[in-house]
Design a protein around this motif. Structure first.
Motif, PDB file in Angstrom:
ATOM      1  N   PRO A  26       0.619  -0.757   0.314  1.00 47.80           N
ATOM      2  CA  PRO A  26      -0.314  -0.129   0.045  1.00 47.80           C
ATOM      3  C   PRO A  26       0.662   1.344  -0.182  1.00 47.80           C
ATOM      4  N   THR A  27       2.285   1.339   0.591  1.00 47.90           N
ATOM      5  CA  THR A  27       2.908   2.367   1.122  1.00 47.90           C
ATOM      6  C   THR A  27       3.278   3.085  -0.785  1.00 47.90           C
ATOM      7  N   ARG A  28       3.663   1.153  -1.081  1.00 48.67           N
ATOM      8  CA  ARG A  28       4.648   1.585  -2.759  1.00 48.67           C
ATOM      9  C   ARG A  28       3.236   2.388  -3.751  1.00 48.67           C
ATOM     10  N   ARG A  29       2.017   1.510  -3.280  1.00 43.73           N
ATOM     11  CA  ARG A  29       0.993   1.413  -4.179  1.00 43.73           C
ATOM     12  C   ARG A  29       1.044   3.404  -3.806  1.00 43.73           C
ATOM     13  N   ALA A  30       0.546   3.580  -2.994  1.00 41.44           N
ATOM     14  CA  ALA A  30       0.526   4.894  -2.693  1.00 41.44           C
ATOM     15  C   ALA A  30       1.289   6.226  -3.922  1.00 41.44           C
ATOM     16  N   LEU A  31       2.789   5.747  -3.647  1.00 37.91           N
ATOM     17  CA  LEU A  31       3.743   6.438  -4.710  1.00 37.91           C
ATOM     18  C   LEU A  31       3.532   6.728  -6.118  1.00 37.91           C
TER      19      LEU A  31
END
Ligand SMILES: *Cc1c(COP(=O)(O)O)cnc(C)c1O
Length: 380
Positions: free
Chosen positions: A50-55
């Motif tokens: 999810p953190t990677r997805r936000a970026l």
């Protein structure tokens, strides 16, 4: 929405579990299934996080692309993208590029049966003549590293589109704030987010943005298969950096213009390379395709290697270091540092001389940077 607003908001939202304003660092390798065959969108952090997805969503919005993969480094992004090709394929690549890109292509990928032609991408005819029946990719970097040459992106994408050749632009120097290559017909944008996107010299990371979801799926397949993805914490740092991308880039540019004008007038400086100067050969094309000229300035010192050393040793505010794009101003000597991996002939052919010095103009007060250079040039 406009760029500044997208930079602050795109890809982020209150966290669905807690309402946290800032996207949390999902520091987990795996995700629990709700039932057999049923996930909440994530199963394992190599395939998605999810953190990677936000970026990734943030970069899709900023570049005007369709899909993004955040990678461990800029070189991981390039390694992933070049694996879209197969043995026997031919790539035309700018000749004045990041030294590590040159090394990846000429010392690694060539061994696996890819063919490369390194060429100055400033003439349509020369580009067309370099195309072979097996040409599958054109790789460009504009402004280029370290000479800040400008490539007319639409000229290149026009040549490529007619022949079904994938175009890749390394947008590390310009960032989407100044240049959106996809809007000029490029298929894939690669980034070393280590540089301006993160902007604080505290992470090494990269990204790949594609213009089509079809290419995005192929890139994501490779990222997952090769394990080149970025870690959640690194993504979080880059996401934080992106919030201030627009004001930072404006100030990098303001300082770079001040420094390049000062250097242009200095008797101990032979040549200044900054696309924002009207005397730069790529100035008109840069003005046409970019919103600004960025924060990188290169120049040639009048003299020999000793003169360069005298300059580098006497700077006080500007640090002698590789890399670029952070708040701290950095200076480096391409010949012995960033472009050491390029053979002498290739360096000479690209125009990288012994006297060339590259500056990443930071976010200090521009007058302090000018004074630092003025003082160090006294020792040259
Ligand atoms: C730094 C850089 C890279 C490589 O990125 P890393 O994050 O160091 O792996 C690629 N292209 C350009 C233009 C760069 O400046």
């Amino acid at each position: 929405m406009r760029f500044e607003t997208l930079a602050v908001h795109a890809g982020r939202g209150p966290d669905s579990a807690t309402g946290a304003l800032v996207t949390p660092i999902y520091q987990t390798s795996t995700f629990v299934f709700e039932d057999i065959g049923k996930t909440r969108g994530y199963d394992y952090s190599r395939s998605g996080n999810p953190t990677r997805r936000a970026l990734e969503d943030s970069l899709v919005a900023l570049e005007g692309g369709r899909s993004c993969c955040a990678s461990a480094t800029g070189m991981a992004a390039e390694t992933t993208v070049i694996h879209l090709l197969r043995r026997g394929d031919h790539v035309i690549c700018g000749d004045d590029i990041y030294g590590g890109t040159y090394r990846l292509f000429s010392s690694v990928m060539q061994e696996y049966g890819l063919e490369f032609t390194f060429l100055r991408l400033d003439k349509r005819l020369a580009l067309e003549q370099a195309i072979r029946p097996n040409t599958r990719m054109i790789w460009l970097e504009t402004p280029s590293n370290p000479l800040l040459n400008i490539t007319d992106i639409e000229m290149v994408t026009d040549v490529a589109r007619k022949r079904d050749i994938i175009t890749v632009a390394d947008n590390t120097f310009a960032t989407p704030y100044f240049l959106q290559p996809i809007n000029h017909g490029v298929d894939i944008v690669v980034h070393s987010t280590t540089k301006y996107l993160n902007g604080h010299c505290d992470v090494v990371s990269g990204a790949i943005v594609t213009a089509s979801s079809e290419l995005g799926e192929r890139v994501h397949f490779l990222l997952n298969a090769m394990g080149t993805c970025a870690s959640p914490f690194d993504c979080w740092l880059v996401l934080r950096g992106i919030k201030t991308l627009a004001p930072r880039m404006r100030m990098h540019q303001e300082n770079a213009l001040k420094v390049s004008e000062f250097l242009s007038r200095h008797p101990k400086v032979r040549r200044v390379f900054y696309p924002g100067l009207a005397t730069h050969p790529g100035h008109d094309i840069a003005k046409k395709q970019m919103r600004g000229f960025g924060g990188m300035v290169s120049f040639e010192v009048n003299g020999d290697l000793n003169s360069v050393h005298a300059l580098l040793r006497n700077l006080r505010v500007i640090s002698l270091a590789e890399s670029l794009g952070g708040a701290d101003s950095l200076v480096e000597h391409p010949m012995t540092m960033s472009h050491l991996s390029m053979p002498l002939e290739a360096r000479k052919a690209a125009g990288i001389t012994d006297q060339l010095v590259r500056l990443s103009v930071g976010l200090e007060n521009g007058d302090d940077l000018v004074e630092d250079l003025e003082n160090a040039l006294k020792f040259v």
